[in-house]
Design a protein around this motif. Structure first.
Motif, PDB file in Angstrom:
ATOM      1  N   LYS A   1       0.827  -1.206   0.000  1.00 21.80           N
ATOM      2  CA  LYS A   1       0.000   0.000   0.000  1.00 21.80           C
ATOM      3  C   LYS A   1       0.867   1.266   0.000  1.00 21.80           C
ATOM      4  O   LYS A   1       0.571   2.244  -0.683  1.00 21.80           O
ATOM      5  CB  LYS A   1      -0.886   0.024   1.264  1.00 21.80           C
ATOM      6  N   ILE A   2       1.940   1.209   0.771  1.00 21.41           N
ATOM      7  CA  ILE A   2       2.844   2.367   0.846  1.00 21.41           C
ATOM      8  C   ILE A   2       3.525   2.574  -0.517  1.00 21.41           C
ATOM      9  O   ILE A   2       3.637   3.702  -1.005  1.00 21.41           O
ATOM     10  CB  ILE A   2       3.880   2.167   1.978  1.00 21.41           C
ATOM     11  N   ARG A   3       3.944   1.497  -1.145  1.00 21.22           N
ATOM     12  CA  ARG A   3       4.614   1.619  -2.459  1.00 21.22           C
ATOM     13  C   ARG A   3       3.684   2.208  -3.516  1.00 21.22           C
ATOM     14  O   ARG A   3       4.136   2.866  -4.447  1.00 21.22           O
ATOM     15  CB  ARG A   3       5.140   0.257  -2.924  1.00 21.22           C
TER      16      ARG A   3
ATOM     17  N   ILE B   1       9.521   8.533   9.218  1.00 20.56           N
ATOM     18  CA  ILE B   1       8.203   9.096   9.524  1.00 20.56           C
ATOM     19  C   ILE B   1       7.458   9.416   8.231  1.00 20.56           C
ATOM     20  O   ILE B   1       6.246   9.289   8.152  1.00 20.56           O
ATOM     21  CB  ILE B   1       8.344  10.306  10.467  1.00 20.56           C
ATOM     22  N   VAL B   2       8.197   9.795   7.186  1.00 12.76           N
ATOM     23  CA  VAL B   2       7.625  10.042   5.858  1.00 12.76           C
ATOM     24  C   VAL B   2       8.265   9.043   4.893  1.00 12.76           C
ATOM     25  O   VAL B   2       9.478   8.864   4.897  1.00 12.76           O
ATOM     26  CB  VAL B   2       7.856  11.508   5.431  1.00 12.76           C
ATOM     27  N   LYS B   3       7.451   8.381   4.092  1.00 15.77           N
ATOM     28  CA  LYS B   3       7.926   7.237   3.310  1.00 15.77           C
ATOM     29  C   LYS B   3       8.460   7.606   1.925  1.00 15.77           C
ATOM     30  O   LYS B   3       8.984   6.741   1.224  1.00 15.77           O
ATOM     31  CB  LYS B   3       6.814   6.200   3.152  1.00 15.77           C
ATOM     32  N   CYS B   4       8.266   8.860   1.499  1.00 11.71           N
ATOM     33  CA  CYS B   4       8.752   9.276   0.178  1.00 11.71           C
ATOM     34  C   CYS B   4       9.715  10.441   0.299  1.00 11.71           C
ATOM     35  O   CYS B   4       9.594  11.278   1.197  1.00 11.71           O
ATOM     36  CB  CYS B   4       7.576   9.671  -0.724  1.00 11.71           C
TER      37      CYS B   4
ATOM     38  N   GLY C   1      10.188   0.627   4.640  1.00  9.77           N
ATOM     39  CA  GLY C   1      10.997   0.235   5.798  1.00  9.77           C
ATOM     40  C   GLY C   1      11.426  -1.198   5.625  1.00  9.77           C
ATOM     41  O   GLY C   1      10.946  -1.892   4.726  1.00  9.77           O
ATOM     42  N   GLU C   2      12.364  -1.654   6.463  1.00  5.41           N
ATOM     43  CA  GLU C   2      12.799  -3.049   6.369  1.00  5.41           C
ATOM     44  C   GLU C   2      13.303  -3.544   7.709  1.00  5.41           C
ATOM     45  O   GLU C   2      13.643  -2.764   8.591  1.00  5.41           O
ATOM     46  CB  GLU C   2      13.906  -3.213   5.306  1.00  5.41           C
TER      47      GLU C   2
ATOM     48  N   LEU D   1       1.525   9.686   8.449  1.00  4.60           N
ATOM     49  CA  LEU D   1       1.624   9.109   9.795  1.00  4.60           C
ATOM     50  C   LEU D   1       0.828   7.815  10.004  1.00  4.60           C
ATOM     51  O   LEU D   1       1.301   6.917  10.708  1.00  4.60           O
ATOM     52  CB  LEU D   1       1.238  10.170  10.830  1.00  4.60           C
ATOM     53  N   PRO D   2      -0.364   7.671   9.421  1.00  7.44           N
ATOM     54  CA  PRO D   2      -1.097   6.410   9.620  1.00  7.44           C
ATOM     55  C   PRO D   2      -0.298   5.167   9.192  1.00  7.44           C
ATOM     56  O   PRO D   2      -0.480   4.089   9.779  1.00  7.44           O
ATOM     57  CB  PRO D   2      -2.344   6.577   8.739  1.00  7.44           C
ATOM     58  N   TYR D   3       0.603   5.309   8.227  1.00  7.98           N
ATOM     59  CA  TYR D   3       1.426   4.154   7.833  1.00  7.98           C
ATOM     60  C   TYR D   3       2.366   3.754   8.971  1.00  7.98           C
ATOM     61  O   TYR D   3       2.519   2.573   9.285  1.00  7.98           O
ATOM     62  CB  TYR D   3       2.234   4.461   6.566  1.00  7.98           C
ATOM     63  N   LEU D   4       2.994   4.752   9.581  1.00  7.49           N
ATOM     64  CA  LEU D   4       3.880   4.453  10.715  1.00  7.49           C
ATOM     65  C   LEU D   4       3.077   3.879  11.880  1.00  7.49           C
ATOM     66  O   LEU D   4       3.504   2.905  12.516  1.00  7.49           O
ATOM     67  CB  LEU D   4       4.634   5.714  11.153  1.00  7.49           C
ATOM     68  N   GLU D   5       1.898   4.467  12.135  1.00  7.54           N
ATOM     69  CA  GLU D   5       1.053   3.954  13.221  1.00  7.54           C
ATOM     70  C   GLU D   5       0.708   2.494  12.983  1.00  7.54           C
ATOM     71  O   GLU D   5       0.731   1.676  13.905  1.00  7.54           O
ATOM     72  CB  GLU D   5      -0.232   4.784  13.330  1.00  7.54           C
ATOM     73  N   SER D   6       0.401   2.155  11.743  1.00  4.88           N
ATOM     74  CA  SER D   6       0.071   0.758  11.425  1.00  4.88           C
ATOM     75  C   SER D   6       1.292  -0.141  11.616  1.00  4.88           C
ATOM     76  O   SER D   6       1.169  -1.263  12.129  1.00  4.88           O
ATOM     77  CB  SER D   6      -0.424   0.639   9.983  1.00  4.88           C
TER      78      SER D   6
END
Ligand code: URA
Ligand code: URA
Length: 195
Positions: free
Chosen positions: A16-18, A88-91, A35-36, A108-113
């Motif tokens: 979803k993030i990608r 904290i930010v994916k892009c 992340g990894e 932020l919801p991605y990090l929360e998940s």
């Protein structure tokens, strides 16, 4: 910030993030960087945002700052594969500027998940941006680093300097950012060995 209940797996979340198009950074990025690392890690490391190398490869902390970060972990026998590393930010923000409030809020919801799925005991925030965001403070990183802050769900937050700050301040005299980081990573290791 609230802790969501998650029905996705880590891999579905990464997918979803990608594919994310929720903010303008999705228009200028090459690859999003979910992340990894280990999905069972007791510690998560949260940086600011991908840089150029990370944007090209889709992997976190692999450029110059990332290589220093990896060596800092290795100095206390922490292996990257055993911990979870993200941002904290994916892009990547254009020209590596700081992510803005709106980009952080949307992402932020991605990090929360990720936090909800991994359920770590410790979150290490790297640098000012993730530290201020998660602790909801305007205090300087130089005042916050090296201390334990109780957070949601019994998680402890441990702020450290960002590795790119260390690249810009190479001296290792007493009280220098490098020397303080050496103390901080040993304190983290000490806490991990108690868990
Ligand atoms: N700096 C960050 O904050 N994150 C990365 O992934 C790389 C550099
Ligand atoms: N400013 C930052 O954003 N991060 C640091 O680690 C130090 C200063």
């Amino acid at each position: 910030m609230d802790m969501p209940t998650i029905s996705l797996t880590m891999e579905e979340l990464a997918e979803k993030i990608r594919d994310c198009q929720k903010c303008p950074l999705s228009q200028t990025r090459k690859k999003a960087v979910p992340g990894e690392g280990s999905h069972n890690s007791v510690v998560m490391f949260v940086g600011e945002a991908p840089g150029g190398d990370e944007d090209r490869e889709g992997l976190p902390f692999i450029g110059r700052a990332g290589q220093l970060f990896t060596r800092i972990l290795q100095s206390v026998q922490i292996e990257r594969k055993d911990v979870f590393i993200t941002n904290i930010v994916k892009c990547r923000p254009p020209q590596n500027r700081n992510p803005n409030k709106s980009e952080i809020e949307i992402c932020l919801p991605y990090l929360e998940s990720q936090i909800a799925l991994i359920n770590p005991r410790i979150i290490v925030t790297l640098g000012s941006v993730p530290t201020k965001c998660l602790l909801n403070t305007d205090d300087a990183i130089s005042r916050l680093r090296g201390q334990w802050f109780p957070w949601l769900g019994g998680i402890k937050i441990f702020p450290m300097f960002h590795p790119s700050y260390l690249l810009r301040h190479q001296e290792a005299t007493p009280g220098s950012p490098k020397e303080l980081t050496w103390r901080d990573i040993q304190e983290l290791k000490r806490m991990l060995s108690k868990i």
